[in-house]
Design a protein around this motif. Structure first.
Motif, PDB file in Angstrom:
ATOM      1  N   SER A   1       1.557  -1.773   9.300  1.00 27.93           N
ATOM      2  CA  SER A   1       3.009  -1.794   9.251  1.00 27.93           C
ATOM      3  C   SER A   1       3.529  -2.452   7.971  1.00 27.93           C
ATOM      4  O   SER A   1       2.827  -3.223   7.319  1.00 27.93           O
ATOM      5  CB  SER A   1       3.566  -2.522  10.475  1.00 27.93           C
ATOM      6  N   TYR A   2       4.792  -2.103   7.640  1.00 31.50           N
ATOM      7  CA  TYR A   2       5.523  -2.702   6.515  1.00 31.50           C
ATOM      8  C   TYR A   2       4.753  -2.579   5.202  1.00 31.50           C
ATOM      9  O   TYR A   2       4.392  -3.553   4.544  1.00 31.50           O
ATOM     10  CB  TYR A   2       5.871  -4.166   6.813  1.00 31.50           C
ATOM     11  N   ASN A   3       4.449  -1.331   4.866  1.00 31.13           N
ATOM     12  CA  ASN A   3       3.903  -0.976   3.574  1.00 31.13           C
ATOM     13  C   ASN A   3       4.754   0.152   2.996  1.00 31.13           C
ATOM     14  O   ASN A   3       5.934   0.307   3.371  1.00 31.13           O
ATOM     15  CB  ASN A   3       2.429  -0.560   3.701  1.00 31.13           C
ATOM     16  N   GLN A   4       4.209   0.951   2.110  1.00 29.43           N
ATOM     17  CA  GLN A   4       4.939   2.074   1.502  1.00 29.43           C
ATOM     18  C   GLN A   4       4.168   3.376   1.710  1.00 29.43           C
ATOM     19  O   GLN A   4       4.121   4.244   0.841  1.00 29.43           O
ATOM     20  CB  GLN A   4       5.143   1.797   0.003  1.00 29.43           C
ATOM     21  N   LEU A   5       3.558   3.487   2.901  1.00 35.77           N
ATOM     22  CA  LEU A   5       2.742   4.662   3.210  1.00 35.77           C
ATOM     23  C   LEU A   5       3.636   5.870   3.481  1.00 35.77           C
ATOM     24  O   LEU A   5       4.780   5.736   3.949  1.00 35.77           O
ATOM     25  CB  LEU A   5       1.849   4.371   4.421  1.00 35.77           C
ATOM     26  N   ASN A   6       3.094   7.056   3.250  1.00 39.44           N
ATOM     27  CA  ASN A   6       3.876   8.266   3.473  1.00 39.44           C
ATOM     28  C   ASN A   6       2.962   9.390   3.951  1.00 39.44           C
ATOM     29  O   ASN A   6       1.749   9.213   4.079  1.00 39.44           O
ATOM     30  CB  ASN A   6       4.625   8.682   2.196  1.00 39.44           C
ATOM     31  N   GLY A   7       3.542  10.531   4.224  1.00 40.57           N
ATOM     32  CA  GLY A   7       2.766  11.687   4.653  1.00 40.57           C
ATOM     33  C   GLY A   7       2.554  11.718   6.159  1.00 40.57           C
ATOM     34  O   GLY A   7       3.139  10.956   6.932  1.00 40.57           O
TER      35      GLY A   7
ATOM     36  N   PHE B   1       0.838  -1.198   0.000  1.00 34.81           N
ATOM     37  CA  PHE B   1       0.000   0.000   0.000  1.00 34.81           C
ATOM     38  C   PHE B   1       0.879   1.257   0.000  1.00 34.81           C
ATOM     39  O   PHE B   1       1.924   1.309   0.668  1.00 34.81           O
ATOM     40  CB  PHE B   1      -0.919   0.016   1.224  1.00 34.81           C
ATOM     41  N   SER B   2       0.426   2.269  -0.702  1.00 27.01           N
ATOM     42  CA  SER B   2       1.168   3.526  -0.792  1.00 27.01           C
ATOM     43  C   SER B   2       0.211   4.692  -0.536  1.00 27.01           C
ATOM     44  O   SER B   2      -0.978   4.502  -0.284  1.00 27.01           O
ATOM     45  CB  SER B   2       1.811   3.654  -2.182  1.00 27.01           C
ATOM     46  N   GLY B   3       0.748   5.912  -0.590  1.00 20.60           N
ATOM     47  CA  GLY B   3      -0.069   7.079  -0.344  1.00 20.60           C
ATOM     48  C   GLY B   3      -0.232   7.343   1.145  1.00 20.60           C
ATOM     49  O   GLY B   3       0.460   6.764   1.993  1.00 20.60           O
ATOM     50  N   LYS B   4      -1.151   8.225   1.483  1.00 28.62           N
ATOM     51  CA  LYS B   4      -1.351   8.622   2.869  1.00 28.62           C
ATOM     52  C   LYS B   4      -2.307   7.683   3.596  1.00 28.62           C
ATOM     53  O   LYS B   4      -3.116   6.999   2.963  1.00 28.62           O
ATOM     54  CB  LYS B   4      -1.890  10.049   2.929  1.00 28.62           C
ATOM     55  N   VAL B   5      -2.197   7.686   4.922  1.00 24.50           N
ATOM     56  CA  VAL B   5      -3.194   6.994   5.750  1.00 24.50           C
ATOM     57  C   VAL B   5      -4.476   7.821   5.725  1.00 24.50           C
ATOM     58  O   VAL B   5      -4.444   9.004   6.094  1.00 24.50           O
ATOM     59  CB  VAL B   5      -2.698   6.836   7.198  1.00 24.50           C
ATOM     60  N   PRO B   6      -5.587   7.257   5.262  1.00 29.58           N
ATOM     61  CA  PRO B   6      -6.822   8.058   5.143  1.00 29.58           C
ATOM     62  C   PRO B   6      -7.224   8.683   6.484  1.00 29.58           C
ATOM     63  O   PRO B   6      -7.203   8.014   7.524  1.00 29.58           O
ATOM     64  CB  PRO B   6      -7.858   7.035   4.676  1.00 29.58           C
TER      65      PRO B   6
ATOM     66  N   PRO C   1       8.753   3.996   5.805  1.00 31.77           N
ATOM     67  CA  PRO C   1       9.786   5.048   5.950  1.00 31.77           C
ATOM     68  C   PRO C   1       9.270   6.458   5.686  1.00 31.77           C
ATOM     69  O   PRO C   1       9.774   7.417   6.269  1.00 31.77           O
ATOM     70  CB  PRO C   1      10.842   4.649   4.906  1.00 31.77           C
ATOM     71  N   GLY C   2       8.270   6.611   4.831  1.00 30.00           N
ATOM     72  CA  GLY C   2       7.806   7.949   4.499  1.00 30.00           C
ATOM     73  C   GLY C   2       6.703   8.468   5.382  1.00 30.00           C
ATOM     74  O   GLY C   2       6.164   9.562   5.154  1.00 30.00           O
ATOM     75  N   LEU C   3       6.329   7.718   6.416  1.00 26.63           N
ATOM     76  CA  LEU C   3       5.205   8.084   7.272  1.00 26.63           C
ATOM     77  C   LEU C   3       5.693   8.871   8.479  1.00 26.63           C
ATOM     78  O   LEU C   3       6.633   8.457   9.161  1.00 26.63           O
ATOM     79  CB  LEU C   3       4.455   6.827   7.718  1.00 26.63           C
ATOM     80  N   CYS C   4       5.056  10.001   8.772  1.00 25.18           N
ATOM     81  CA  CYS C   4       5.475  10.865   9.877  1.00 25.18           C
ATOM     82  C   CYS C   4       4.355  11.015  10.898  1.00 25.18           C
ATOM     83  O   CYS C   4       3.176  11.030  10.545  1.00 25.18           O
ATOM     84  CB  CYS C   4       5.856  12.246   9.363  1.00 25.18           C
ATOM     85  N   GLY C   5       4.726  11.159  12.171  1.00 24.42           N
ATOM     86  CA  GLY C   5       3.747  11.364  13.220  1.00 24.42           C
ATOM     87  C   GLY C   5       4.381  11.306  14.580  1.00 24.42           C
ATOM     88  O   GLY C   5       5.588  11.052  14.722  1.00 24.42           O
ATOM     89  N   ASP C   6       3.587  11.565  15.616  1.00 26.31           N
ATOM     90  CA  ASP C   6       4.099  11.645  16.991  1.00 26.31           C
ATOM     91  C   ASP C   6       4.124  10.274  17.644  1.00 26.31           C
ATOM     92  O   ASP C   6       3.558  10.055  18.713  1.00 26.31           O
ATOM     93  CB  ASP C   6       3.237  12.606  17.809  1.00 26.31           C
ATOM     94  N   LEU C   7       4.732   9.310  17.007  1.00 28.09           N
ATOM     95  CA  LEU C   7       4.907   7.987  17.581  1.00 28.09           C
ATOM     96  C   LEU C   7       6.366   7.576  17.422  1.00 28.09           C
ATOM     97  O   LEU C   7       7.019   7.908  16.420  1.00 28.09           O
ATOM     98  CB  LEU C   7       4.016   6.954  16.880  1.00 28.09           C
ATOM     99  N   LYS C   8       6.846   6.833  18.393  1.00 24.86           N
ATOM    100  CA  LYS C   8       8.223   6.364  18.337  1.00 24.86           C
ATOM    101  C   LYS C   8       8.420   5.493  17.098  1.00 24.86           C
ATOM    102  O   LYS C   8       7.637   4.610  16.823  1.00 24.86           O
ATOM    103  CB  LYS C   8       8.544   5.571  19.599  1.00 24.86           C
ATOM    104  N   GLY C   9       9.490   5.793  16.355  1.00 28.48           N
ATOM    105  CA  GLY C   9       9.756   5.036  15.142  1.00 28.48           C
ATOM    106  C   GLY C   9       9.339   5.755  13.890  1.00 28.48           C
ATOM    107  O   GLY C   9       9.666   5.321  12.788  1.00 28.48           O
ATOM    108  N   LEU C  10       8.563   6.805  14.021  1.00 31.05           N
ATOM    109  CA  LEU C  10       8.158   7.606  12.867  1.00 31.05           C
ATOM    110  C   LEU C  10       8.884   8.945  12.931  1.00 31.05           C
ATOM    111  O   LEU C  10       9.220   9.437  14.005  1.00 31.05           O
ATOM    112  CB  LEU C  10       6.649   7.824  12.855  1.00 31.05           C
ATOM    113  N   CYS C  11       9.081   9.576  11.756  1.00 32.00           N
ATOM    114  CA  CYS C  11       9.759  10.869  11.776  1.00 32.00           C
ATOM    115  C   CYS C  11       8.919  11.890  12.514  1.00 32.00           C
ATOM    116  O   CYS C  11       7.706  11.778  12.583  1.00 32.00           O
ATOM    117  CB  CYS C  11      10.047  11.336  10.346  1.00 32.00           C
ATOM    118  N   ASP C  12       9.565  12.883  13.102  1.00 34.30           N
ATOM    119  CA  ASP C  12       8.857  13.922  13.841  1.00 34.30           C
ATOM    120  C   ASP C  12       8.223  14.873  12.849  1.00 34.30           C
ATOM    121  O   ASP C  12       8.868  15.709  12.234  1.00 34.30           O
ATOM    122  CB  ASP C  12       9.844  14.672  14.751  1.00 34.30           C
ATOM    123  N   GLY C  13       6.948  14.755  12.698  1.00 34.22           N
ATOM    124  CA  GLY C  13       6.234  15.542  11.694  1.00 34.22           C
ATOM    125  C   GLY C  13       6.232  17.020  11.989  1.00 34.22           C
ATOM    126  O   GLY C  13       5.934  17.814  11.122  1.00 34.22           O
TER     127      GLY C  13
END
Length: 1009
Positions: free
Chosen positions: A583-589, A564-569, A608-620
């Protein structure tokens, strides 16, 4: 000028026209029956032709006269006439030639009078399925000619009188489904004329079977199911040479089966299931050449199954849940009439007889949870009547016989957890009546055939953990009744069929760990009932459809390890998910903020392209413009300040309005009526009736919390007159304020005179011309309904829910059995069960309660329905007939609420209510889908038993619902013993084996865990 004679004639004519109808033309028997009619309530006018136009009653409804004289009454049969009132012995016992009296299925109430002994000509007396209470009259045994006595399905209590042993000619006695206590009197062994003794389903005290029953040498039927019998089966029962039916099921009998029973050569039916019998089957079973039905299930019997038993011409053999070992004798295949074979949960080994089903019209086969091996005989459906084939948890192997694909009578197929291999016959996929097809945990291969389009009744398709491959056929989307498709751990490939969007009943779609590809269909709004979507570990790509966020009942979503790709709806925030794994898809945003919770911390890793306030995700938020954050801060402060100002103005307005209303009350005109010793006056109550103290509002007024000067709290219900409110949710006496008047009067009349720890206490009432107040004890935890169905429902663990059920049952039992006359609540529901600080339950809201008349003309029908949606008993909704059974149905719904955590009506149920949903879910999915997931599984056994009590209480037939006193006893017994099992019950008809609903634990055995 009119002559004096003419005037006299005119006067006489007028007097004659105005005079009441003459009944002196009736003979003596007619007068007695006419008097009986006047003593009963006849809402359906069944006795409308009981009039004075004839000289005899011989043409009246239900009346039969002597064929010679055609004037004296010999038979009175008023079955199902809907008559109400006490038993009219004073009229009936004057009919000197009355030999047969049948009042089956009416509402004859109160007690059975002792003077029934004056009906000396009676031969046949049937008062079954009525509302008779109190002890059995000892004088019944004085009826010199009585041969048939049927008092089934009443509420008789106390012990069976020892004097019953004095019957001179009695052949049939049936006391099934009453509230009889004590023990079975040995004196019954003196009625040597007896042919049928039916005492089942009574709460007797624990006692042994009286050996004296062995003296009843003419006895043909001995039915003692669920009589709390203990000890061993007496050898003396072997003396009953005429016995055709022996049923001692659902007791606590132990020891071995007596060898003397093999001398009962006329025995056709032997039922000893659900006891603690042990040892091997007695030698000499081959003597029972008339035996057709054997049910010894749910005991501790052991040893090999004797060829003696299997060589009999059996029709039904049930030996499940025992400890039998060894092979199944080949002679079982020679029984020409065998239609039921249930041997599940034993230790049988070896192969099945190769001709099984060739000589007999097999209908139900359940051999689950054994150690059978080898192939399935191809002859199982030779007679074309096989409906259920249940072989799970064995070691069967080989291919499925092609003959199964032609067995169109099949409705349930469960072959899971075996060693089957090869392709499934194409015909098996499309059997038209199959609702459950389970092939899990085998080694099947091949693909799902397109013939599955013919399986139009298929609800549950379970194929997990096999080697199925190829694409899923489009034809599956044609199965409009499909509720579950579990095909995980296979080799399916290709895209999900577009036709899947047509599956409007789908609740579970589990295809994890396959090789599916393509994209998900976007038109999935029709999946309104989807609860679980698991497509993890496939190769599905594209964007996650935003339409998933509209699936309101979805609580399990696993799309992990895909492409799966694109943003989390953003719409996924709308879901109340217990499990989320993307987990383990190609989601981003940017991750939707409501999904950035600790409970989902492992749900988004590997993107890797997914950002948010959770450990393991980039700091959005890192790197954002600080000035932009400052602008947003100013905006937020301005919005908050505006809201505070608006709320303050609104609060001041309502506070001022309440103050004016309070000042307008003339306290000098209030009248206080107390029902307990009070420590407060009306002034203290009136001063606190403002909007700040409102804690709820009901169908008849607002409820306030008032804290008294001594620190205690009370609840005050204010009922305004002349206000037309909505009344009850599904009915109520609502017209120009009449509901409020009736509600107030009913509560005062009811609560003012009763005292019970589980009935809410009414302290006093205050009245004035325009307003009425009811002052109750305050219940800190509110109503059961509000608490159970809110976010705080998790506070109610199972011990607390069980305690609430017992408390509420005791309160209703007090109303039904201890109040004189009895009281019917008419609106039992979870919102009318209040909880104190320790979660003790009180029954409340008696606004539509009615007294059940026990004298005069009996229980009357109401003009309208009172009650709440989902709680109303079926017969009350169309007959408006008021009795205790309607309360029992409503209480059963409350039990189902406590077990399931669901509301009585819910959009998820569609056109069904909670009762229908529970029955359907038990049958199709098993008990784990009914029980509230918030409850600890360690209580499963007790929860299942309480669930079955709820199902008994919600039986569609009122006569099958236990009385509240019996419900209390069953609930209390669950707290002290685990041996009571009420999942399997007989109706008042002897040939009925199961209630309308029963617990299915997933193995189709119909037994409680």
């Amino acid at each position: 000028m009119r002559s004096p004679l003419l005037s006299v004639l005119v006067v006489l004519a007028l007097l004659s026209a105005a005079a009441p109808p003459r009944i002196h033309s009736l003979n003596q028997d007619g007068l007695f029956l006419y008097d009986m009619k006047l003593s009963l309530d006849d809402p359906d006018s069944t006795l409308s032709n009981w009039n004075t136009r004839h000289s005899t009653p011989c043409n009246w409804f239900g009346v039969t006269c002597d064929s010679l004289t055609n004037s004296t009454v010999t038979t009175l049969d008023l079955s199902s006439a809907n008559l109400f009132g006490p038993f009219p012995s004073s009229s009936l016992c004057r009919l000197r030639n009355l030999t047969t009296l049948i009042l089956f299925n009416n509402s004859i109430n109160h007690t059975l009078p002792q003077d029934i002994s004056l009906c000396t000509s009676l031969i046949h007396l049937d008062l079954s399925q009525n509302l008779l209470t109190g002890p059995l009259p000892e004088s019944l045994s004085l009826l010199p000619n009585l041969r048939h006595l049927d008092l089934t399905g009443n509420n008789f209590s106390g012990s069976i009188p020892p004097s019953f042993g004095n019957f001179q000619k009695l052949q049939v006695i049936s006391l099934v489904y009453n509230l009889l206590e004590g023990s079975i009197p040995p004196s019954l062994g003196n009625i040597t004329t007896l042919k049928m003794l039916n005492l089942s389903y009574n709460p007797f005290s624990p006692a042994r079977i009286p050996p004296e029953l062995g003296n009843l040498t003419n006895l043909e039927v001995l039915w003692l199911t669920q009589c709390n019998l203990v000890g061993e089966i007496p050898e003396s029962l072997g003396n009953l040479k005429s016995l055709v039916d022996l049923d001692l099921a659902f007791n606590n009998l132990y020891g071995s089966i007596p060898g003397s029973l093999t001398e009962l050569t006329r025995l056709v039916q032997l039922e000893l299931y659900n006891n603690s019998l042990s040892g091997e089957l007695p030698k000499g079973m081959s003597n029972l050449t008339s035996l057709r039905l054997v049910d010894l299930s749910m005991n501790h019997l052991e040893g090999e199954l004797s060829d003696e038993l299997c060589s009999l011409p059996l029709e039904s053999l049930n030996l499940y849940e025992n400890r039998f070992v060894g092979d199944l004798p080949a002679s079982i295949a020679n029984s020409p009439n065998l239609y039921e074979l249930r041997l599940f949960d034993n230790r049988f080994t070896g192969k099945l007889p190769e001709n099984l089903g060739k000589n007999a019209p097999l209908r139900w086969i359940d051999l689950s949870t054994n150690q059978f091996s080898g192939d399935i005989p191809a002859t199982l459906c030779d007679h074309g009547e096989l409906e259920e084939l249940l072989l799970i948890y064995n070691s069967f192997s080989g291919k499925l016989p092609a003959s199964l694909g032609a067995c169109t009578s099949l409705t349930r197929i469960r072959l899971g957890f075996n060693r089957f291999s090869g392709e499934v016959p194409a015909g098996l996929w499309g059997l038209p009546h199959v609702s459950l097809l389970e092939l899990v945990n085998n080694s099947f291969s091949g693909s799902i055939a397109s013939t599955i389009a013919g399986a139009r009744n298929l609800s549950l398709l379970r194929l997990s953990k096999n080697g199925f491959q190829g694409p899923i056929p489009q034809e599956i989307g044609w199965l409009e009744t499909l509720q579950e498709f579990s095909g995980g751990d296979n080799k399916f490939n290709g895209s999900l069929p577009q036709s899947f969007v047509n599956l409007g009943q789908l609740g579970t779609l589990d295809l994890h760990n396959n090789k599916l590809s393509g994209e998900l269909p976007t038109e999935i709004k029709s999946w309104k009932k989807l609860n679980e979507l698991n497509l993890g570990n496939n190769e599905i790509g594209g964007e996650i459809p935003k339409e998933i966020g509209s699936l309101s009942v979805l609580n399990f979503l696993d799309l992990s390890s895909n492409k799966f790709s694109g943003k989390v709806p953003l719409s996924l925030q709308n879901l109340k998910l217990n499990e989320l794994n993307l987990s383990y898809n190609q989601l981003n945003g940017e991750l939707p903020p409501m999904l950035a919770k600790d409970m989902y911390k492992a749900s988004f890793i590997g993107n890797p392209g997914l950002c948010g306030d959770l450990k393991g995700l980039c700091d959005g938020r890192r790197g954002k413009d600080k000035s932009r954050s400052f602008v947003w801060l100013l905006r937020a402060m301005f919005i908050v300040a505006t809201l505070v100002f608006v709320v303050g103005v609104v609060w001041f307005y309502f506070k001022y309005k309440s103050f004016k209303n309070a000042r307008s009350i003339d306290k000098s005109k209030w009248t206080l009526m107390s029902f307990h010793k009070l420590g407060f006056g009306e002034d203290e109550i009136l001063n606190c009736l403002d909007e700040d103290n409102v804690i709820g509002s009901g169908s008849s007024g607002k409820v306030y919390k008032v804290v008294l000067s001594n620190g205690e709290a009370v609840a005050v219900k204010k009922i305004w007159e002349g206000v037309n409110k909505k009344g009850m949710e599904c009915g109520g006496d609502v017209e120009n304020g009449r509901f409020q008047d009736n509600a107030f009067d009913a509560e005062v009349e009811t609560l003012g005179k009763i005292r019970h720890k589980n009935i809410v206490k009414l302290w006093c009432c205050c009245t004035t011309r325009d307003c009425k107040l009811l002052v109750y004890e305050y219940m800190p935890n509110g109503s059961l309904g509000d608490l159970l169905h809110s976010s705080k429902g998790g506070l109610l663990d199972w011990p607390t829910r069980y305690k609430i059920a017992v408390d509420a049952a005791e309160g209703l039992s007090y109303l039904h059995h201890d109040c004189v006359p009895p009281i019917v609540h008419r609106d039992v529901k979870s919102n009318n069960i209040l909880l104190d600080g320790e979660f003790g339950a009180r029954v409340a809201d008696f606004g539509v309660a009615k007294v059940v008349e026990t004298t005069g003309k009996g229980t009357k029908s109401m003009s309208v329905i009172a009650g709440s949606c989902g709680y109303i008993a079926p017969e009350y909704a169309y007959t408006l007939r008021v009795n205790e059974k309607s309360d029992i149905y409503s209480f059963g719904v409350v039990i189902l609420e406590l077990v399931s955590g669901r509301r009585p009506v819910d959009p998820e149920f569609g056109e069904k209510d909670l009762v229908s949903w529970v029955c359907t879910t038990l049958d199709q999915k098993g008990v784990e889908h009914v029980v509230d997931s918030r409850l600890d599984s360690c209580f499963k056994e007790e929860i299942c038993k309480v669930l079955n009590i709820g199902l008994m209480c919600t039986s569609p037939l009122p006569i099958n619902r236990p009385a509240m006193r019996r419900v209390v006893k069953m609930l209390q017994e669950l707290g002290t013993t685990t041996t009571t099992d009420i999942s399997r019950t007989k109706s008042t008809q002897k040939d009925s084996k199961l209630p309308p609903c029963y617990y299915d634990d997933g193995s189709d055995h119909g037994s409680v865990a």
